[in-house]
Design an enzyme around this catalytic site. Structure first.
Site, PDB file in Angstrom:
ATOM      1  N   ARG A  55     -14.397 -41.090  -9.526  1.00 35.39           N
ATOM      2  CA  ARG A  55     -13.717 -39.789  -9.637  1.00 35.39           C
ATOM      3  C   ARG A  55     -14.520 -38.748  -8.869  1.00 35.39           C
ATOM      4  NH1 ARG A  55      -8.952 -38.827  -9.998  1.00 35.39           N
ATOM      5  NH2 ARG A  55      -8.677 -40.054 -11.904  1.00 35.39           N
ATOM      6  N   GLN A  79      -2.123 -47.677  -8.128  1.00 38.06           N
ATOM      7  CA  GLN A  79      -2.055 -46.327  -7.541  1.00 38.06           C
ATOM      8  C   GLN A  79      -3.136 -46.170  -6.467  1.00 38.06           C
ATOM      9  OE1 GLN A  79      -0.638 -43.035  -8.516  1.00 38.06           O
ATOM     10  NE2 GLN A  79      -2.354 -41.623  -8.527  1.00 38.06           N
ATOM     11  N   ARG A  84     -10.148 -48.514  -2.621  1.00 34.63           N
ATOM     12  CA  ARG A  84     -11.121 -47.729  -3.392  1.00 34.63           C
ATOM     13  C   ARG A  84     -11.666 -48.482  -4.598  1.00 34.63           C
ATOM     14  NH1 ARG A  84      -7.977 -43.076  -6.967  1.00 34.63           N
ATOM     15  NH2 ARG A  84      -6.429 -44.454  -7.914  1.00 34.63           N
ATOM     16  N   HIS A 157      -9.609 -39.300   0.814  1.00 39.62           N
ATOM     17  CA  HIS A 157      -9.285 -38.470  -0.358  1.00 39.62           C
ATOM     18  C   HIS A 157     -10.505 -37.615  -0.750  1.00 39.62           C
ATOM     19  CE1 HIS A 157      -7.974 -37.413  -4.386  1.00 39.62           C
ATOM     20  NE2 HIS A 157      -6.929 -38.206  -4.358  1.00 39.62           N
ATOM     21  N   ASP A 200      -0.537 -29.973  -6.068  1.00 34.63           N
ATOM     22  CA  ASP A 200      -0.450 -31.356  -5.596  1.00 34.63           C
ATOM     23  C   ASP A 200       0.590 -31.362  -4.481  1.00 34.63           C
ATOM     24  OD1 ASP A 200      -0.614 -34.044  -5.252  1.00 34.63           O
ATOM     25  OD2 ASP A 200      -0.058 -34.602  -7.307  1.00 34.63           O
ATOM     26  N   GLU A 259      -7.278 -33.707   1.591  1.00 33.89           N
ATOM     27  CA  GLU A 259      -7.306 -35.128   1.917  1.00 33.89           C
ATOM     28  C   GLU A 259      -6.561 -35.364   3.218  1.00 33.89           C
ATOM     29  OE1 GLU A 259      -5.291 -36.751  -1.543  1.00 33.89           O
ATOM     30  OE2 GLU A 259      -6.241 -35.254  -2.813  1.00 33.89           O
TER      31      GLU A 259
HETATM   32  C1  BG6 Z   1      -3.800 -37.107  -5.081  1.00 32.71           C
HETATM   33  C2  BG6 Z   1      -2.349 -37.229  -5.470  1.00 32.71           C
HETATM   34  O1  BG6 Z   1      -3.976 -37.560  -3.764  1.00 32.71           O
HETATM   35  O2  BG6 Z   1      -4.593 -37.910  -5.951  1.00 32.71           O
HETATM   36  C3  BG6 Z   1      -2.180 -36.831  -6.915  1.00 32.71           C
HETATM   37  O3  BG6 Z   1      -1.526 -36.440  -4.625  1.00 32.71           O
HETATM   38  C4  BG6 Z   1      -3.098 -37.645  -7.808  1.00 32.71           C
HETATM   39  O4  BG6 Z   1      -0.818 -36.996  -7.301  1.00 32.71           O
HETATM   40  C5  BG6 Z   1      -4.519 -37.520  -7.307  1.00 32.71           C
HETATM   41  O5  BG6 Z   1      -2.983 -37.193  -9.139  1.00 32.71           O
HETATM   42  C6  BG6 Z   1      -5.538 -38.332  -8.096  1.00 32.71           C
HETATM   43  O6  BG6 Z   1      -5.140 -39.642  -8.187  1.00 32.71           O
HETATM   44  P1  BG6 Z   1      -5.959 -40.676  -9.050  1.00 32.71           P
HETATM   45  O7  BG6 Z   1      -5.228 -41.988  -8.945  1.00 32.71           O
HETATM   46  O8  BG6 Z   1      -7.330 -40.763  -8.439  1.00 32.71           O
HETATM   47  O9  BG6 Z   1      -6.011 -40.148 -10.449  1.00 32.71           O
END
Ligand code: BG6
Length: 284
Positions: A55, A79, A84, A157, A200, A259
């Protein structure tokens, strides 16, 4: 030693004193310092043991941005894809008069069995981190080493550490239509982005550099895109921050994600083909 390889991370040190740190897990860059000042945000609650995407830092989004949608082949992937959450390898490191470089690799033989089944393509990723005295370039190359074409998204990101969300703005996106994922609409950006709540937003076809100046004090950072045309701006603000177990409730004040990548449309990469995109971060 300009590049030192520890068990789970690689540290780059430039003669000027600038430094960077990259975890092999996700090839996630977790620190970029110039003049001893950290520019990259990593949550105090980030999990660094390789059991969850880090994170903060610069997680690499590949081969899908967000959740894929059926019937596309990426629909069942986790997701933001698997890059990653995979263990990368340090390929080479080098240095010359101006830069210190480390190159990381991930291919289809290194991802989990599960992800391999979900995304059955032969690929090779090379991620290059090039540290100079006051800039850092992070470049992703994608090679299709198989015999069938595949689609992918890619995104650097980047979580920037900022003095305070109320004292920065994001400049360079005015006049661009963006998808507001919070409101589920497409709107045109008018002027600079000020942070006052959850953001976002996905901006496509960005032609200029994006800057994050620190309002009311000197400094800031700039993102220069090379071969990338989209920019996502994200801040979870109060509600989403509270919902994330690996993010402190008040940390949204200290970060903004800007990002750089290719996410508005998939890129189709033919068998044998290659693609690359990078960002150069510098100080204002
Ligand atoms: C961003 C997305 O790139 O990443 C968001 O546009 C998302 O929608 C955020 O909440 C974080 O994603 P994650 O999977 O790391 O919680």
């Amino acid at each position: 030693m300009p590049v030192s390889h520890q068990s789970n991370k690689v540290v780059l040190t430039h003669p000027s004193g600038a430094s960077a740190e990259v975890y092999l897990y996700g090839a996630t860059l977790t620190s970029w310092k110039v003049a001893n000042k950290e520019r990259i945000f990593v949550s105090e609650k980030a999990i660094l043991d390789g059991s969850k995407a880090i994170r903060g830092g610069i997680p690499l989004v590949f081969p899908v941005f967000g959740k894929g949608k059926a019937p596309h082949v990426t629909a069942a992937l986790p997701q933001h894809g698997f890059a990653r959450i995979s263990q990368w390898k340090l390929l080479i490191s080098s240095d010359d008069a101006n830069t210190v470089t480390a190159e990381f690799g991930l291919d289809h033989t290194l991802i989990s069995e599960e992800n391999r089944k979900l995304w059955p393509f032969d690929f090779s990723l090379v991620y290059t981190v090039k540290l100079a005295a006051e800039t850092i370039e992070t470049k992703l190359r994608v090679h299709n080493v198989g015999d069938k074409s595949f689609d992918f998204n890619a995104l650097l990101h980047t979580y920037f550490l900022i003095p305070d969300a109320s004292r920065v703005k994001v400049v360079g996106l005015s006049g661009i239509d963006y998808v507001d994922k919070v409101l589920a609409t497409t709107v045109r950006q008018e002027g600079d982005i000020i942070l006052e709540g959850e953001v976002d937003s996905v901006y496509a076809n960005v032609k200029s550099d994006v800057q994050i100046p620190y309002v009311a004090e000197e400094g800031g950072v700039q993102v220069h895109l090379k071969g990338l045309s989209d920019v996502v701006v994200w801040n979870p603000w109060v509600g989403k921050a509270a919902a994330m177990a690996d993010f402190g409730d008040d940390e949204f004040h200290k970060m903004i994600c800007v990002e750089a990548g290719q996410v508005a449309e998939f890129i189709a990469l033919a068998a044998g083909g290659s693609w690359e995109g990078s960002q150069v971060l510098s100080l204002l």
